[in-house]
Write a protein that holds these residues in place. Structure first.
Motif, PDB file in Angstrom:
ATOM      1  N   LYS A  34      -3.836  -6.004   0.165  1.00 19.52           N
ATOM      2  CA  LYS A  34      -4.970  -5.985  -0.760  1.00 19.52           C
ATOM      3  C   LYS A  34      -6.108  -5.180  -0.129  1.00 19.52           C
ATOM      4  N   PRO A  35      -6.852  -4.384  -0.908  1.00 16.13           N
ATOM      5  CA  PRO A  35      -6.566  -3.995  -2.298  1.00 16.13           C
ATOM      6  C   PRO A  35      -5.360  -3.062  -2.320  1.00 16.13           C
ATOM      7  N   PRO A  36      -4.540  -3.120  -3.367  1.00 19.10           N
ATOM      8  CA  PRO A  36      -3.285  -2.344  -3.372  1.00 19.10           C
ATOM      9  C   PRO A  36      -3.514  -0.846  -3.467  1.00 19.10           C
ATOM     10  N   ASP A  37      -2.788  -0.117  -2.628  1.00 22.47           N
ATOM     11  CA  ASP A  37      -2.778   1.346  -2.724  1.00 22.47           C
ATOM     12  C   ASP A  37      -1.799   1.736  -3.834  1.00 22.47           C
ATOM     13  N   LEU A  38      -2.226   2.570  -4.766  1.00 26.51           N
ATOM     14  CA  LEU A  38      -1.445   2.902  -5.951  1.00 26.51           C
ATOM     15  C   LEU A  38      -0.055   3.422  -5.606  1.00 26.51           C
ATOM     16  N   ASN A  39       0.013   4.470  -4.780  1.00 22.04           N
ATOM     17  CA  ASN A  39       1.310   5.086  -4.454  1.00 22.04           C
ATOM     18  C   ASN A  39       2.215   4.130  -3.689  1.00 22.04           C
ATOM     19  N   ARG A  40       1.609   3.399  -2.754  1.00 21.83           N
ATOM     20  CA  ARG A  40       2.392   2.444  -1.959  1.00 21.83           C
ATOM     21  C   ARG A  40       2.996   1.375  -2.869  1.00 21.83           C
ATOM     22  N   LEU A  41       2.180   0.863  -3.781  1.00 19.17           N
ATOM     23  CA  LEU A  41       2.653  -0.165  -4.694  1.00 19.17           C
ATOM     24  C   LEU A  41       3.803   0.341  -5.555  1.00 19.17           C
ATOM     25  N   LEU A  42       3.598   1.499  -6.182  1.00 22.32           N
ATOM     26  CA  LEU A  42       4.615   2.005  -7.114  1.00 22.32           C
ATOM     27  C   LEU A  42       5.914   2.360  -6.403  1.00 22.32           C
ATOM     28  N   ASN A  43       5.814   2.947  -5.215  1.00 15.65           N
ATOM     29  CA  ASN A  43       7.029   3.271  -4.455  1.00 15.65           C
ATOM     30  C   ASN A  43       7.791   2.014  -4.064  1.00 15.65           C
ATOM     31  N   THR A  44       7.054   0.982  -3.646  1.00 10.69           N
ATOM     32  CA  THR A  44       7.686  -0.284  -3.262  1.00 10.69           C
ATOM     33  C   THR A  44       8.395  -0.914  -4.451  1.00 10.69           C
ATOM     34  N   VAL A  45       7.729  -0.904  -5.616  1.00  7.81           N
ATOM     35  CA  VAL A  45       8.321  -1.481  -6.823  1.00  7.81           C
ATOM     36  C   VAL A  45       9.588  -0.725  -7.212  1.00  7.81           C
ATOM     37  N   ARG A  46       9.517   0.611  -7.215  1.00  8.63           N
ATOM     38  CA  ARG A  46      10.710   1.413  -7.582  1.00  8.63           C
ATOM     39  C   ARG A  46      11.864   1.124  -6.632  1.00  8.63           C
ATOM     40  N   ASN A  47      11.571   1.123  -5.323  1.00 12.30           N
ATOM     41  CA  ASN A  47      12.630   0.891  -4.327  1.00 12.30           C
ATOM     42  C   ASN A  47      13.239  -0.500  -4.470  1.00 12.30           C
ATOM     43  N   ALA A  48      12.386  -1.494  -4.734  1.00 11.26           N
ATOM     44  CA  ALA A  48      12.881  -2.862  -4.883  1.00 11.26           C
ATOM     45  C   ALA A  48      13.769  -2.995  -6.118  1.00 11.26           C
ATOM     46  N   LEU A  49      13.368  -2.354  -7.222  1.00 13.37           N
ATOM     47  CA  LEU A  49      14.177  -2.411  -8.441  1.00 13.37           C
ATOM     48  C   LEU A  49      15.505  -1.677  -8.254  1.00 13.37           C
ATOM     49  N   ASP A  50      15.476  -0.560  -7.518  1.00 12.96           N
ATOM     50  CA  ASP A  50      16.722   0.165  -7.212  1.00 12.96           C
ATOM     51  C   ASP A  50      17.651  -0.717  -6.384  1.00 12.96           C
ATOM     52  N   ARG A  51      17.072  -1.453  -5.434  1.00 15.47           N
ATOM     53  CA  ARG A  51      17.861  -2.347  -4.583  1.00 15.47           C
ATOM     54  C   ARG A  51      18.502  -3.448  -5.421  1.00 15.47           C
ATOM     55  N   LYS A  52      17.726  -4.010  -6.348  1.00 15.86           N
ATOM     56  CA  LYS A  52      18.262  -5.059  -7.222  1.00 15.86           C
ATOM     57  C   LYS A  52      19.441  -4.531  -8.025  1.00 15.86           C
ATOM     58  N   GLU A  53      19.303  -3.306  -8.534  1.00 15.54           N
ATOM     59  CA  GLU A  53      20.377  -2.705  -9.328  1.00 15.54           C
ATOM     60  C   GLU A  53      21.636  -2.536  -8.491  1.00 15.54           C
ATOM     61  N   LEU A  54      21.456  -2.131  -7.223  1.00 15.98           N
ATOM     62  CA  LEU A  54      22.598  -1.961  -6.324  1.00 15.98           C
ATOM     63  C   LEU A  54      23.280  -3.302  -6.041  1.00 15.98           C
ATOM     64  N   VAL A  55      22.475  -4.349  -5.825  1.00 15.64           N
ATOM     65  CA  VAL A  55      23.029  -5.674  -5.555  1.00 15.64           C
ATOM     66  C   VAL A  55      23.849  -6.163  -6.736  1.00 15.64           C
ATOM     67  N   VAL A  56      23.309  -5.978  -7.948  1.00 15.18           N
ATOM     68  CA  VAL A  56      24.018  -6.399  -9.159  1.00 15.18           C
ATOM     69  C   VAL A  56      25.316  -5.616  -9.321  1.00 15.18           C
ATOM     70  N   GLU A  57      25.248  -4.297  -9.067  1.00 14.51           N
ATOM     71  CA  GLU A  57      26.438  -3.454  -9.209  1.00 14.51           C
ATOM     72  C   GLU A  57      27.496  -3.833  -8.180  1.00 14.51           C
ATOM     73  N   ASN A  58      27.063  -4.102  -6.944  1.00 12.95           N
ATOM     74  CA  ASN A  58      28.012  -4.508  -5.905  1.00 12.95           C
ATOM     75  C   ASN A  58      28.680  -5.829  -6.247  1.00 12.95           C
ATOM     76  N   THR A  59      27.900  -6.762  -6.815  1.00 11.66           N
ATOM     77  CA  THR A  59      28.461  -8.053  -7.235  1.00 11.66           C
ATOM     78  C   THR A  59      29.492  -7.849  -8.336  1.00 11.66           C
TER      79      THR A  59
END
Length: 388
Positions: free
Chosen positions: A104-129
């Motif tokens: 805090k306070p959130p840096d815009l680019n840092r936040l958005l990159n983290t969110v994108r990477n986390a969602l990509d990771r979730k997609e990979l976990v679901v696909e692997n399952t």
């Protein structure tokens, strides 16, 4: 649409984060929670692709939320939101399984990159399952005969141990299915399952294939290469057709089993390995020992548990189930409707000797599926079925 749960007790921070995410993508649906307890209620009752969670909150803090999420829905990535004084805690939460943290306070680019990477990771976990489930279905053991029931019971008893297993039986009976079931039902199921067909690898290359080699070990060794035992570390190695392995390779396998370490071809350096060995053969290894083609000490190391897979002719009561399974599978592969087999067709199939066992039956079902009528009859079996 990606569903994001935002757990944050400060209304101003919630508004900022919600606005950033909503403006970034119309594919983000943000749900808010004012504290950890409210957040966990939403986690229990809804499906989310990502959780953004503050660390310091009333009623239930972020560390407690992370622990609870990892217990009930471990596939959801959790990104911690940390104040200046929470950085050490935020770093520790990553050791507990948090995907990342943002300050805090959130840096815009840092936040958005983290969110994108986390969602990509979730997609990979679901696909692997999904793929793991698909792989599991490919290795189903079909049958209700006494012999198959006994094999399944044996697998249930020994799968969770590290006992070595020797699987015997004629070609085409499904020895590899037993190996896969042992791995998938074991505590090593999250680790690799590495298969080696010992009969398909030239004798001069089998040691390199199993144990790896160092650069310059032989003419074509242009670089260091890990072998199958290293690749199977923390998992299972399946040595298929082990009766065809050379005596020199047998000696090295014996050492690996005795000492839990191997050395690459051309190297004196020992490498520790933690591998469960499942072996299979269609040969009579006791006869091979008498003829000095197989080491007796290796046999006793491998055959802690013996599982014999019967020939199809010895469990013909399983043929209707196998035919139904193969018919459904082939229909899916070819994108067509499943074909039914008449009672006469099934009886005709039962009369065959099935020298090629289950593998041959599968081929015959596919042939009948392609060449037979809308319903497979006894006449179809006589025309296009097994020639044995």
């Amino acid at each position: 649409m990606a569903k994001i749960l935002l757990i944050e007790d400060e209304a101003s921070i919630r508004r900022v984060l919600n606005k950033i995410l909503s403006e970034e993508s119309k594919d983000y649906e943000v749900t808010e929670a004012e504290d950890g307890l409210e957040g966990m209620e939403k986690v229990k009752n809804e499906d989310f692709d990502l959780i953004l969670c503050d660390i310091k909150m009333p009623k239930m803090d972020g560390v407690e939320v992370l622990e609870a999420v990892k217990k009930i829905k471990p596939e959801i990535p959790v990104v911690m939101i940390s104040g200046h004084g929470d950085l050490d805690t935020a770093v520790n939460t990553m050791k507990m399984g948090a995907f990342d943290y943002i300050s805090k306070p959130p840096d815009l680019n840092r936040l958005l990159n983290t969110v994108r990477n986390a969602l990509d990771r979730k997609e990979l976990v679901v696909e692997n399952t999904r793929l793991k489930k698909k792989v599991s279905k490919n290795y189903e053991m079909i049958g209700e005969s006494e012999a198959i029931k006994n094999i399944k019971e044996m697998i249930e008893k020994v799968a969770h141990t590290d006992a070595r297993v020797l699987v015997t039986g004629p070609n085409g009976t499904g020895k590899e299915l037993v190996a896969h079931w042992l791995h998938q039902k074991s505590d090593r199921s999250k680790g690799p399952m590495v298969e080696v067909n010992c009969a398909a690898i030239p004798s001069e290359l089998i040691e390199s294939e199993l144990f790896g080699h160092v650069k310059g070990a032989f003419t074509s060794a242009n670089k260091d290469r890990a072998g199958k035992f290293e690749a199977a570390n923390k998992g299972t190695i399946f040595l298929d057709e082990i009766g065809d392995m050379s005596l020199s390779a047998q000696a090295k396998v014996l050492r690996a089993l005795q000492e839990n370490k191997i050395s690459r071809v051309g190297s004196d350096k020992d490498i520790k390995v933690d591998v469960r060995v499942v072996a299979a053969t269609n040969k009579d290894l006791k006869k091979e020992i008498e003829e000095n083609n197989f080491r007796e000490d290796l046999y006793h190391r491998l055959a802690v548990i013996l599982i014999e897979v019967p020939a199809l002719k010895d469990r013909k009561e399983d043929i209707p189930l196998l035919v139904d399974y193969f018919s459904e599978k082939i229909a899916k592969e070819q994108g067509t409707n499943k074909k039914e087999f008449t009672k006469g067709a099934i009886e005709a199939l039962k009369k065959s000797e099935w020298r090629g066992n289950v593998r041959e039956l599968r081929n015959v079902v596919e042939r009948l599926f392609i060449l037979g009528g809308k319903e497979i009859t006894e006449e179809d079996v006589q025309l296009f079925g097994s020639r044995f």
